[in-house]
Design a protein around this motif. Structure first.
Motif, PDB file in Angstrom:
ATOM      1  N   GLY A   1      18.949 -18.381  -1.827  1.00 32.01           N
ATOM      2  CA  GLY A   1      18.873 -17.344  -0.807  1.00 32.01           C
ATOM      3  C   GLY A   1      18.963 -15.928  -1.344  1.00 32.01           C
ATOM      4  O   GLY A   1      18.731 -14.963  -0.618  1.00 32.01           O
TER       5      GLY A   1
ATOM      6  N   THR B   1      17.787 -12.700  -3.089  1.00 28.60           N
ATOM      7  CA  THR B   1      16.500 -12.070  -3.406  1.00 28.60           C
ATOM      8  C   THR B   1      16.624 -11.013  -4.502  1.00 28.60           C
ATOM      9  O   THR B   1      15.684 -10.791  -5.245  1.00 28.60           O
ATOM     10  CB  THR B   1      15.885 -11.421  -2.150  1.00 28.60           C
ATOM     11  OG1 THR B   1      16.825 -10.485  -1.597  1.00 28.60           O
ATOM     12  CG2 THR B   1      15.550 -12.474  -1.107  1.00 28.60           C
TER      13      THR B   1
ATOM     14  N   SER C   1      20.099 -10.767   0.317  1.00 30.63           N
ATOM     15  CA  SER C   1      19.431 -11.975   0.808  1.00 30.63           C
ATOM     16  C   SER C   1      18.800 -11.648   2.156  1.00 30.63           C
ATOM     17  O   SER C   1      18.913 -10.519   2.641  1.00 30.63           O
ATOM     18  CB  SER C   1      20.437 -13.124   0.945  1.00 30.63           C
ATOM     19  OG  SER C   1      21.368 -12.828   1.965  1.00 30.63           O
ATOM     20  N   SER C   2      18.197 -12.644   2.775  1.00 30.32           N
ATOM     21  CA  SER C   2      17.566 -12.407   4.074  1.00 30.32           C
ATOM     22  C   SER C   2      18.598 -12.043   5.140  1.00 30.32           C
ATOM     23  O   SER C   2      18.277 -11.400   6.126  1.00 30.32           O
ATOM     24  CB  SER C   2      16.782 -13.640   4.506  1.00 30.32           C
ATOM     25  OG  SER C   2      17.658 -14.753   4.614  1.00 30.32           O
ATOM     26  N   SER C   3      19.850 -12.414   4.934  1.00 27.83           N
ATOM     27  CA  SER C   3      20.901 -12.091   5.909  1.00 27.83           C
ATOM     28  C   SER C   3      21.576 -10.753   5.631  1.00 27.83           C
ATOM     29  O   SER C   3      22.510 -10.381   6.329  1.00 27.83           O
ATOM     30  CB  SER C   3      21.940 -13.208   5.946  1.00 27.83           C
ATOM     31  OG  SER C   3      22.556 -13.346   4.683  1.00 27.83           O
TER      32      SER C   3
END
Length: 124
Positions: free
Chosen positions: A30, A32, A93-95
Motif C-alpha cells: 500500500g 506509494t 499511501s492511498s489513505s
C-alpha cells in the motif's frame, strides 16, 4: 514471491512485504512513496538561560549572584549544543500520509528510507 529483507536492526525492519516499527506493521503493497521530514529543536529555553545568566553575571552586585549567572550561562550553552533536530519517516499511501518513525540520527533515518525505497522498487 519470496520475502526479501532490506533492513533490520531489531526494532525496525524493512522487507519486500512489510515495514515493522516496534509493535506497528505497515504493508508495503500500500506504500506509494516515502519521505524524510526534519523538525528543528526548540532552542528558546537554552537561549533564555544564557540571556538570564548573562544579565545576572554583568548586572548583579553580589558575587554569589554573579557566580550563579556564570553557571546558568555555561548550562545554557551546554543545553543549546546538545539539542538536535528530530527526523521522521513519512509513508504515503492511498489513505494519506502517516509518520512511521522518528529519530535524532539522520543517517539512521536515511538508511531506513533507502531500504523502503528498495522495497518499493523490488515490488515493481
Amino acid at each position: 514471491m519470496e520475502e526479501v529483507e532490506f533492513f533490520n536492526d531489531g526494532n525496525v525492519s524493512v522487507s519486500s512485504a512489510r515495514f515493522r516499527v516496534g509493535a506497528s506493521t505497515y504493508a508495503m503493497q500500500g506504500v506509494t512513496s516515502v519521505k524524510r521530514a526534519k523538525k528543528d529543536a526548540n532552542k528558546f529555553p537554552a537561549i533564555l538561560m544564557i540571556f538570564i545568566g548573562a544579565l545576572m553575571t554583568f548586572g548583579a552586585d553580589q558575587i554569589g549572584t554573579k557566580i550563579f549567572g556564570v553557571v546558568l550561562v555555561v548550562a545554557g550553552v551546554i543545553v543549546f549544543r546538545k539539542m538536535k533536530a528530530e527526523y521522521s519517516v513519512y509513508l504515503n499511501s492511498s489513505s494519506g500520509e502517516s509518520q512511521a518513525l522518528k529519530s535524532k540520527d539522520v543517517s539512521y533515518i536515511d538508511q531506513v528510507i533507502d531500504a523502503l525505497n528498495k522495497s518499493i522498487v523490488h515490488r515493481g
